[in-house]
Design a protein around this motif. Sequence first.
Motif, PDB file in Angstrom:
ATOM      1  N   ARG A 137       1.123  -1.055  -0.240  1.00 22.53           N
ATOM      2  CA  ARG A 137       0.213  -0.108  -0.221  1.00 22.53           C
ATOM      3  C   ARG A 137       1.123   1.134  -0.044  1.00 22.53           C
ATOM      4  N   VAL A 138      -0.018   2.525  -0.222  1.00 17.47           N
ATOM      5  CA  VAL A 138       0.988   3.990  -0.132  1.00 17.47           C
ATOM      6  C   VAL A 138      -0.168   4.543  -0.455  1.00 17.47           C
ATOM      7  N   LEU A 139       0.980   5.658   0.640  1.00 19.42           N
ATOM      8  CA  LEU A 139      -0.390   6.837   0.430  1.00 19.42           C
ATOM      9  C   LEU A 139       0.847   8.243  -0.288  1.00 19.42           C
ATOM     10  N   PHE A 140       0.431   8.193  -1.814  1.00 21.91           N
ATOM     11  CA  PHE A 140       1.443   9.004  -2.292  1.00 21.91           C
ATOM     12  C   PHE A 140       1.554  10.959  -1.962  1.00 21.91           C
ATOM     13  N   GLY A 141       2.507  10.995  -1.778  1.00 23.39           N
ATOM     14  CA  GLY A 141       2.347  12.371  -1.159  1.00 23.39           C
ATOM     15  C   GLY A 141       3.028  13.499  -2.294  1.00 23.39           C
ATOM     16  N   ALA A 142       2.520  13.608  -3.386  1.00 26.33           N
ATOM     17  CA  ALA A 142       3.243  14.437  -5.176  1.00 26.33           C
ATOM     18  C   ALA A 142       3.956  15.417  -4.428  1.00 26.33           C
ATOM     19  N   ALA A 143       5.521  15.307  -5.092  1.00 25.29           N
ATOM     20  CA  ALA A 143       6.481  16.350  -4.398  1.00 25.29           C
ATOM     21  C   ALA A 143       6.139  17.667  -5.182  1.00 25.29           C
ATOM     22  N   ILE A 144       5.656  18.763  -3.681  1.00 24.87           N
ATOM     23  CA  ILE A 144       5.337  20.032  -4.587  1.00 24.87           C
ATOM     24  C   ILE A 144       7.345  21.197  -4.351  1.00 24.87           C
ATOM     25  N   MET A 145       7.717  21.140  -4.852  1.00 25.51           N
ATOM     26  CA  MET A 145       8.495  22.828  -4.282  1.00 25.51           C
ATOM     27  C   MET A 145       8.543  23.846  -5.399  1.00 25.51           C
ATOM     28  N   ASP A 146       9.282  24.923  -4.903  1.00 30.45           N
ATOM     29  CA  ASP A 146       9.103  26.079  -5.889  1.00 30.45           C
ATOM     30  C   ASP A 146      10.941  26.252  -6.148  1.00 30.45           C
ATOM     31  N   LEU A 147      10.922  25.836  -6.920  1.00 35.16           N
ATOM     32  CA  LEU A 147      12.860  26.010  -7.362  1.00 35.16           C
ATOM     33  C   LEU A 147      13.069  26.523  -8.699  1.00 35.16           C
ATOM     34  N   PRO A 148      13.787  27.594  -9.528  1.00 33.57           N
ATOM     35  CA  PRO A 148      14.230  27.326 -10.951  1.00 33.57           C
ATOM     36  C   PRO A 148      13.656  26.582 -11.149  1.00 33.57           C
ATOM     37  N   GLY A 149      12.989  26.873 -12.524  1.00 33.01           N
ATOM     38  CA  GLY A 149      12.654  25.046 -13.278  1.00 33.01           C
ATOM     39  C   GLY A 149      11.709  24.564 -12.181  1.00 33.01           C
ATOM     40  N   MET A 150      10.820  24.831 -11.558  1.00 33.30           N
ATOM     41  CA  MET A 150      10.578  24.463 -10.715  1.00 33.30           C
ATOM     42  C   MET A 150       9.145  24.620  -9.894  1.00 33.30           C
ATOM     43  N   ALA A 204       8.268  24.546   4.375  1.00 33.15           N
ATOM     44  CA  ALA A 204       8.581  26.023   4.320  1.00 33.15           C
ATOM     45  C   ALA A 204       9.741  27.110   4.066  1.00 33.15           C
ATOM     46  N   TYR A 205      10.724  26.060   4.060  1.00 31.73           N
ATOM     47  CA  TYR A 205      11.689  27.052   3.116  1.00 31.73           C
ATOM     48  C   TYR A 205      12.206  26.985   1.980  1.00 31.73           C
ATOM     49  N   ILE A 206      11.070  26.093   1.456  1.00 36.73           N
ATOM     50  CA  ILE A 206      11.330  26.284   0.170  1.00 36.73           C
ATOM     51  C   ILE A 206       9.811  26.679  -0.509  1.00 36.73           C
ATOM     52  N   LEU A 207       8.734  26.844  -0.213  1.00 35.63           N
ATOM     53  CA  LEU A 207       7.481  27.279  -0.463  1.00 35.63           C
ATOM     54  C   LEU A 207       6.947  28.485   0.320  1.00 35.63           C
ATOM     55  N   SER A 208       6.645  29.503  -0.041  1.00 36.65           N
ATOM     56  CA  SER A 208       6.206  30.757   0.991  1.00 36.65           C
ATOM     57  C   SER A 208       4.718  30.646   1.521  1.00 36.65           C
ATOM     58  N   PRO A 209       4.287  30.918   2.267  1.00 32.35           N
ATOM     59  CA  PRO A 209       3.060  31.279   3.136  1.00 32.35           C
ATOM     60  C   PRO A 209       2.490  30.569   2.452  1.00 32.35           C
ATOM     61  N   GLU A 210       2.295  32.247   1.438  1.00 38.79           N
ATOM     62  CA  GLU A 210       0.946  31.446   0.420  1.00 38.79           C
ATOM     63  C   GLU A 210       0.777  31.045  -0.815  1.00 38.79           C
ATOM     64  N   ALA A 211       1.387  29.747  -0.674  1.00 41.01           N
ATOM     65  CA  ALA A 211       1.723  28.652  -1.655  1.00 41.01           C
ATOM     66  C   ALA A 211       1.307  27.573  -1.226  1.00 41.01           C
ATOM     67  N   LEU A 212       1.835  27.599   1.204  1.00 39.72           N
ATOM     68  CA  LEU A 212       1.346  26.721   1.303  1.00 39.72           C
ATOM     69  C   LEU A 212      -0.343  26.401   2.482  1.00 39.72           C
ATOM     70  N   GLY A 213      -0.605  27.353   1.690  1.00 40.24           N
ATOM     71  CA  GLY A 213      -1.970  27.899   2.202  1.00 40.24           C
ATOM     72  C   GLY A 213      -3.165  27.671   1.413  1.00 40.24           C
ATOM     73  N   GLU A 214      -2.055  27.486   0.317  1.00 38.90           N
ATOM     74  CA  GLU A 214      -3.644  27.497  -1.321  1.00 38.90           C
ATOM     75  C   GLU A 214      -3.503  25.880  -1.302  1.00 38.90           C
ATOM     76  N   ILE A 215      -1.938  25.073  -0.871  1.00 39.34           N
ATOM     77  CA  ILE A 215      -2.194  24.119  -1.168  1.00 39.34           C
ATOM     78  C   ILE A 215      -3.106  23.338  -0.327  1.00 39.34           C
ATOM     79  N   ALA A 216      -2.323  23.658   1.311  1.00 43.87           N
ATOM     80  CA  ALA A 216      -3.189  23.058   1.884  1.00 43.87           C
ATOM     81  C   ALA A 216      -4.866  23.048   1.683  1.00 43.87           C
ATOM     82  N   GLY A 217      -5.047  24.212   0.798  1.00 48.40           N
ATOM     83  CA  GLY A 217      -6.704  24.519   1.355  1.00 48.40           C
ATOM     84  C   GLY A 217      -7.296  23.474  -0.243  1.00 48.40           C
ATOM     85  N   GLN A 218      -6.786  23.327  -1.456  1.00 46.11           N
ATOM     86  CA  GLN A 218      -6.917  21.845  -2.331  1.00 46.11           C
ATOM     87  C   GLN A 218      -7.172  20.670  -1.730  1.00 46.11           C
TER      88      GLN A 218
END
Length: 433
Positions: A139-152, A187-201
């Motif tokens: 079994r797996v709970l796949f968490g799609a890795a989400i980052m905010d880096l150059p090109g990503m 939180a050191y890769i993503l902004s608070p705004e991005a984290l909040g929007e991801i969590a809302g979805q």
Amino acid sequence: MSLRLHAPVVLPCDPACTVLRDAVVDVVDGRVAHVGAEADAPAFDGEVRRLSGILLPGLVNTHAHSPMVLLRGLGGDLPLLRWLREAMWPAEAKMKPEDIRVGMLLGAVEMLRNGVTTSAEMYFHGEQLADAVLTAGSRVLFGAAIMDLPGMPWRPMTDEITRWIDADGLRFGPDERVELSYGPHSAYILSPEALGEIAGQARDRGALVQVHVAESAEEDLAQRASHGSVPRLLEQAGVLGGRVLSAHSVHLSPEDVAIYAAHGVGIAHCPGSNTKLASGIAPLRSYLDAGVAVGLGTDGPASNDDLDLFEEARLAALLARVTSGDATAMRAADALLLATRGGAAALGRDDLGALEPGRWGDVVHVDVDDPAFATGLDAPDEQVLANLVWASGTRRVKDVWVAGRQVVADGETTNVDRRAAQAGVREAAARLR
């Protein structure tokens, strides 16, 4: 399909960590139908297996990056941030989608042979990863890795997992063996705004959010300077409130722990990786005493370097004892519950981690033909548990079932040729080097 497993000792991993003697576990249509003494068992029409040794629920690995078996041993003597930037991220940038499948397949094989039937994975190329898990039978709970880096950029990565959930549902596959979730890295890769929007979805879909928090003392100094702590940042950004798993969580204050308890946040405690990277020792006992759900994670096999949850249970208990100066801080029973029921609770899953009617029939058989059990299974309950956790660990895991289907027999996986899986990793790893 109906299966009755009988053993001298059954550990259902209920909250009291009861030890049942001469007991059976009935699995009907993939789920546990009955657990109890054989003398009290109902009439049964199905396959009956009489086993020696101990039965317990499949272990739940609450935080892993298992495809990193391809990178095992790289940068093994570096601290966390240098290890990421100098060893891991450059190598991962070369990985192809098929590499993730090859790595996850061997990771799943390794975990199943260690009694781990479920893992929460934060990684990339989810379709290949899920296919490997379904092939292995775990079994797996796949968490799609989400980052905010150059090109990503973070938004396309978020939209991709949202579309997948909306198309296929939160859980799918035989016996619901794949669950989709969001994996904002930190939180050191993503902004608070991005984290909040991801969590809302995620909240809108009932999905889990897997996020690294306070793994080392150095990683998020800027966030702490701005917000006081990462848990406070997560609360202020609107991340908390749904299903949230906080991975590592080594450096939390009492106020942070209170925030987690108030919002029902689960913690993935990864003592093996944290000690190897010299990231610190989480105050495990204080988290449990505050009512926070805590499970165990191996983290990636390039930072641990294994996928052995029994080892994590033993290490977690030993560290809790030595850091508190209290030899009663964590019992063997407590450690076993962290690896089973606690992990399921931390992930927000009430259908895993215990042998109880209605939960999935994920069962591990531990053979006791070993010096660790020479004192016998007729020893007192505490001694049987101690011998399993402190002395035996994974080395006597013999058979494993997931939803009543046997996926390990006599120590080897039934769905995957282990040696062929190892050869696939060897070929891919050579190219990545």
